[in-house]
Design a protein around this motif. Structure first.
Motif, PDB file in Angstrom:
ATOM      1  N   TRP A 128      37.926  40.624  41.812  1.00 21.03           N
ATOM      2  CA  TRP A 128      39.055  41.459  42.230  1.00 21.03           C
ATOM      3  C   TRP A 128      39.233  41.414  43.739  1.00 21.03           C
ATOM      4  O   TRP A 128      40.314  41.743  44.257  1.00 21.03           O
ATOM      5  CB  TRP A 128      38.836  42.899  41.762  1.00 21.03           C
ATOM      6  N   ASP A 129      38.167  40.965  44.456  1.00 20.70           N
ATOM      7  CA  ASP A 129      38.281  40.786  45.904  1.00 20.70           C
ATOM      8  C   ASP A 129      38.835  39.405  46.250  1.00 20.70           C
ATOM      9  O   ASP A 129      38.867  39.024  47.421  1.00 20.70           O
ATOM     10  CB  ASP A 129      36.930  40.989  46.582  1.00 20.70           C
ATOM     11  N   ARG A 130      39.238  38.633  45.211  1.00 20.94           N
ATOM     12  CA  ARG A 130      39.821  37.296  45.345  1.00 20.94           C
ATOM     13  C   ARG A 130      38.820  36.285  45.872  1.00 20.94           C
ATOM     14  O   ARG A 130      39.188  35.276  46.506  1.00 20.94           O
ATOM     15  CB  ARG A 130      41.073  37.298  46.230  1.00 20.94           C
ATOM     16  N   GLN A 153      44.127  37.386  35.858  1.00 20.48           N
ATOM     17  CA  GLN A 153      42.726  36.990  35.988  1.00 20.48           C
ATOM     18  C   GLN A 153      42.609  35.467  35.985  1.00 20.48           C
ATOM     19  O   GLN A 153      42.597  34.840  34.926  1.00 20.48           O
ATOM     20  CB  GLN A 153      41.900  37.597  34.857  1.00 20.48           C
ATOM     21  N   GLY A 204      46.217  41.609  34.643  1.00 17.98           N
ATOM     22  CA  GLY A 204      45.581  41.603  35.950  1.00 17.98           C
ATOM     23  C   GLY A 204      45.584  40.255  36.634  1.00 17.98           C
ATOM     24  O   GLY A 204      44.923  40.085  37.659  1.00 17.98           O
TER      25      GLY A 204
END
Length: 566
Positions: free
Chosen positions: A527-529, A558, A556
């Protein structure tokens, strides 16, 4: 009972049967739609690959594996879950019906009413996630069965029948313990409330409870020994508990205090959201009357439809479990308050009502979520309580108001189920109505999905073809992407539940990694890429693995890469 009241009760039963049919049809509509690569995929992997699981906080796969053998694909697996909820609702309704006929209830509900309402409450589970059997679904159904069989045992005067029903209640507790240990323990502790409600005798209550506990203990030992040697099972439980503690490190005392704080806050918001009804209902309790009863029902229905706290309205449908539970809890509490004279006059009846009210909380104990909302997965006991509530008030408008509350409870719960298909479902980017493309998905069979998910599955299939990935190869999802293994027909390494680097370090020991030959790795961007590193000892993607392709799960966005080491 007046002729008008009798007519209302009869029409109420038919109304409840109709709403139960709507709930079942909604579940049937949803049974082959949607592909969740997280929670539900974890349940399916536990069921379809039980021998691969070497770490488990809940040995739910002991029960899920036979259920998968019965079904064989995702759609039928979900139908098995629906069948479990229907059967457990019937058991609960039979027990409630047997007891209600012997207690001080002016008009005991017919079985059709209790079963219909219990079934609506049970299928409300669908609004959390689809009906694949899982630890939550089995714990919920097990609670209904344990209560129903216990009530049946206490209602019987035949020793053999009491023994059989008590043993069945013990088996239900075992199914709960294997799925969610804390739920089984809590349910065992509240069963004396139900046993006392029927027998009213300390000796009989204690004897039946002892038989239930003995059956529970014996069957739990039996099913544990069937899984292999105890040292292996104990090691798997220890490893699983280590995984659990990494994501659920909250001390028990702190968790209980958090439950209490959250409950008080949410209860306060509930009172504010339904303030007009609360005020009118308070006036009704002081000075009951037909006009005030009508005003209470109109105020409650208006809040359910239009109150901003209810988002789009509990009778229209909302994705938030908080307003759902606020509405249902308020209706239950109002019904109990309305019946308080009858409960004060008969402690056995009070024990039954108390047991039905606290049972969902007993199942919810242990959750890391807010216990206020977690009870949504075990609504059958509350629904059964609502079935008996119209028969508790003595006469007049109180019975009319109670019947109105029961009808609004059933309507609220069933409308949530019916509108679930029109809202984005759990971990899906599109509602079930948009899941229309039939796509073969590895071990799951053919599933209806939305176009973006169909493209995701197609990209995974291209990746498998690029690297010539065959079935039954070891699989590592880095992190929380067990559903990819289902597309590849792959076998999770040690556990399908590896959600973060700490869990990977705990379960992917050097010995386990060294024993791996060819292995598939699905690496999801965080989620922090940032792309996560592979677990130590597995190698690096730059030197040891071949990139097979990329894919993006729509919920999301993903993004993930598929790597393969031969």
């Amino acid at each position: 009972m007046t002729a008008a009241t009798s007519a209302l009760l009869r029409w109420g039963v038919w109304f409840q049967v109709l709403l139960a049919a709507v709930a079942v049809l909604s579940a049937l509509y949803a049974h082959d739609r949607g592909f969740d690569i997280s929670d539900e995929a974890y349940y399916v992997l536990s069921a379809s690959r039980p021998d691969s699981i070497r770490a488990y906080i809940s040995p739910q796969h002991w029960l899920l594996a036979p259920l998968w053998q019965i079904s064989g694909d995702l759609a039928r697996f979900r139908l098995v879950g629906l069948a479990i909820l229907i059967a457990s609702s019937a058991v609960l309704a039979l027990g409630i019906t047997a007891v209600a006929r012997r207690l001080n209830i002016a008009s005991p509900p017919p079985f059709a009413s209790t079963f219909s309402l219990s079934l609506i409450g049970a299928i409300l589970y669908l609004t959390t996630i689809n009906l694949s059997p899982s630890y939550n679904l089995l714990a919920s159904a097990g609670c209904s069965c344990a209560v129903g069989f216990s009530l049946g045992a206490s209602a019987s005067s035949r020793v053999a029948r009491i023994g059989v029903l008590a043993a069945l209640a013990g088996l239900a507790l075992t199914a709960m313990f294997v799925s969610k240990p804390s739920a089984a323990i809590c349910t065992l502790l509240i069963l004396p409330l139900f046993l006392w409600a029927m027998s009213g005798r300390v000796g009989k209550t204690a004897l039946i409870w002892a038989v239930i506990a003995a059956a529970f203990g014996a069957s739990l030992i039996g099913i544990t020994l069937l899984q292999g040697t105890w040292p292996e099972t104990r090691a798997a439980l220890a490893d699983g508990y280590a995984l659990f503690r990494i994501v659920q490190g909250e001390p028990i005392a702190d968790r209980l205090l958090r439950y209490a704080r959250e409950y008080l806050v949410y209860a306060g918001w509930m009172l504010i959201a339904f303030l007009p009804f609360v005020l009118l209902f308070g006036c009704y309790l002081v000075r009951p009357g037909a006009k005030l009863a009508w005003a209470c029902l109109i105020a409650l229905a208006s809040s359910l439809l239009f109150n901003d706290r209810m988002l789009s309205g509990a009778l229209i449908g909302t994705n938030s479990h908080l307003p759902q539970i606020e509405a249902l809890l308020l209706i239950v509490l109002a019904s109990v308050a309305l019946a308080s004279p009858a409960l004060r006059a008969d402690w056995r009846l009070a024990a039954l009502v108390t047991g039905l009210f606290v049972a969902p909380y007993g199942v919810a104990i242990g959750t890391g979520n807010a216990i206020f909302t977690q009870v949504i997965v075990t609504m059958a006991p509350w629904a059964a309580l609502m079935a008996i509530s119209p028969g508790l008030p003595a006469i007049g408008s109180s019975r009319f108001l109670s019947l109105g509350l029961t009808s609004l409870f059933a309507l609220t719960a069933s409308s949530q189920i019916a509108t679930y298909a029109f809202r984005p479902a759990y971990h899906l980017v599109a509602p079930l109505t948009a899941q229309t493309e039939r796509v073969p998905i590895g071990a799951l069979g053919t599933v209806r999905v939305d176009p973006a998910t169909a493209a995701f599955v197609a990209d995974l299939q291209v990746a498998a073809a690029t690297c010539r990935i065959g079935p039954d190869l070891p699989y590592l999802g880095i992190y929380d992407v067990p559903g990819v293994a289902l597309v590849f027909h792959a076998v999770p390494v040690a556990s399908p539940w590896i959600n973060n680097p700490a869990q990977a370090a705990a379960i992917l020991t050097p010995e386990r990694l060294a024993a791996l030959g060819p292995v598939i790795v699905a690496r999801r961007i965080g989620w922090d890429r940032v792309w996560p590193d592979l677990p130590a000892g597995l190698g690096t993607v730059a030197t040891d693995f071949m990139l097979c392709g990329t894919a993006s799960y729509p919920f999301g966005d993903q993004k993930m890469e598929i790597w393969f080491r031969r």
